[in-house]
Scaffold this motif. Structure first.
Motif, short mmCIF file in Angstrom:
data_model
loop_
_atom_site.label_atom_id
_atom_site.label_comp_id
_atom_site.label_asym_id
_atom_site.label_seq_id
_atom_site.Cartn_x
_atom_site.Cartn_y
_atom_site.Cartn_z
N VAL A 44 3.97 11.37 1.92
CA VAL A 44 4.14 10.18 1.44
C VAL A 44 5.45 9.86 1.34
N ALA A 45 6.36 10.68 0.63
CA ALA A 45 7.66 10.34 0.45
C ALA A 45 8.50 10.50 1.59
N LEU A 92 1.04 -1.35 0.02
CA LEU A 92 0.05 0.10 0.09
C LEU A 92 0.62 1.32 -0.05
N LEU A 93 2.03 1.37 0.74
CA LEU A 93 2.79 2.33 0.99
C LEU A 93 3.44 2.67 -0.47
N SER A 94 3.91 1.43 -1.11
CA SER A 94 4.65 1.65 -2.44
C SER A 94 3.79 2.05 -3.25
N SER A 95 2.52 1.77 -3.38
CA SER A 95 1.44 2.26 -4.46
C SER A 95 1.22 3.91 -4.05
N ALA A 96 1.05 4.19 -2.80
CA ALA A 96 0.91 5.62 -2.47
C ALA A 96 2.16 6.21 -2.84
N LEU A 97 3.39 5.85 -2.80
CA LEU A 97 4.66 6.63 -3.14
C LEU A 97 4.47 6.83 -4.73
N PHE A 110 -4.13 2.75 9.09
CA PHE A 110 -4.21 1.83 8.10
C PHE A 110 -5.53 2.15 7.03
N GLY A 111 -6.40 2.45 7.51
CA GLY A 111 -7.59 3.00 6.83
C GLY A 111 -7.41 3.91 5.74
N ALA A 112 -6.44 5.06 6.27
CA ALA A 112 -6.18 5.97 5.21
C ALA A 112 -4.96 5.59 4.21
N LEU A 113 -4.03 4.60 4.50
CA LEU A 113 -3.33 4.25 3.61
C LEU A 113 -3.89 3.33 2.67
N ALA A 114 -5.07 2.49 3.05
CA ALA A 114 -5.61 1.81 2.13
C ALA A 114 -6.49 2.17 1.11
#
Length: 251
Positions: free
Chosen positions: A40-41, A11-16, A214-218
């Motif tokens: 995010v970065a 999820l973090l990789s996709s956000a980045l 987790f909710g925001a990240l997802a």
């Protein structure tokens, strides 16, 4: 976020990849007046450095248990994602005596000494400050993490079906964290990118972890994480909600 994401690290990789400059975690401590905003970065950079510390210096790997004796804090959020990146199990407010690594804030150092493995201490001071004197038997996170690498590659691939998180005694696989965060997003009021949740909940339950990270990240949203929110007046809270463009509140 992508439909193929199976772990919190995914999820973090996709956000980045999608929008590295957008805010992800904005942290307030209403006992100290601290405010920290992490894009995010910037958040991903802290996660990479922490994961390198965890995997390299602390020799943690998939399946190892990391007891996180920490409050709801931006550095706790970093550690949760660092554990997910390595494949270690983040045991939130878990038993340090059963852990391979313990990560402690300043108020739980005595309890953390029950860990026979590696011990890391976080001062939780504004701007990520160090302890004036490193606690005996611990390494100071703020001293060790800056020199770590800015990119992280796990020694072993993370299995989404393996345990990744323990909260209030309940074990979750990495895939389950992602799936449950997505499924519960509508209940939290997280409708996708642009959603911004303010959470004053502790990190010692799934509900607190979901609302506070987790909710925001997802869902491609962001979180305003507040510690000691009970010290804020209703008027000041209303101003924060407006200034931070909060769309949903959990407290």
């Amino acid at each position: 976020m992508n439909a193929t994401d199976r772990t919190p690290a995914d999820l973090l990789s996709s956000a980045l990849a999608a929008d590295p400059g957008r805010p992800l975690v904005t942290f307030y401590d209403d006992a100290t007046g601290e405010r920290v905003e992490l894009s995010v970065a910037t958040f991903a950079n802290w996660v990479a450095k922490t994961a390198n510390l965890l995997q390299g210096d602390l020799a943690a790997g998939p399946g190892d248990r990391v007891a996180l004796l920490l409050p709801a804090h931006w550095q706790t959020a970093v550690w949760l994602l660092a554990c997910a990146s390595v494949g270690a199990v983040a045991d939130v407010v878990g038993d340090p005596g059963a852990a391979d690594v313990v990560v402690s804030g300043p108020d739980s150092l005595d309890a953390a000494r029950a860990c026979r493995g590696e011990r890391v201490a976080l001062a939780l001071r504004p701007l990520g400050g160090r302890f004036p004197q490193v606690p005996d038997g611990f390494v100071d996170y703020a001293v060790e993490v800056p020199s770590q690498g800015d990119r992280f590659v796990p020694f072993s691939p993370v299995d989404p079906e393996e345990p990744a998180l323990i909260a209030a005694g309940r074990e979750f696989s990495a895939a389950e964290v992602v799936e449950r965060a997505r499924a519960e997003a509508p209940e939290l009021g997280l409708t996708g990118p642009g959603s911004r949740i303010l959470s004053g909940l502790a990190y010692d339950t799934w509900d607190g972890l979901n609302a506070g990270l987790f909710g925001a990240l997802a869902t491609g949203g962001s979180v305003v994480l507040c510690r000691n929110l009970d010290q804020l007046s209703d008027e000041a809270l209303a101003k924060r909600i407006e200034s931070e463009r909060v769309t949903v509140v959990r407290r």
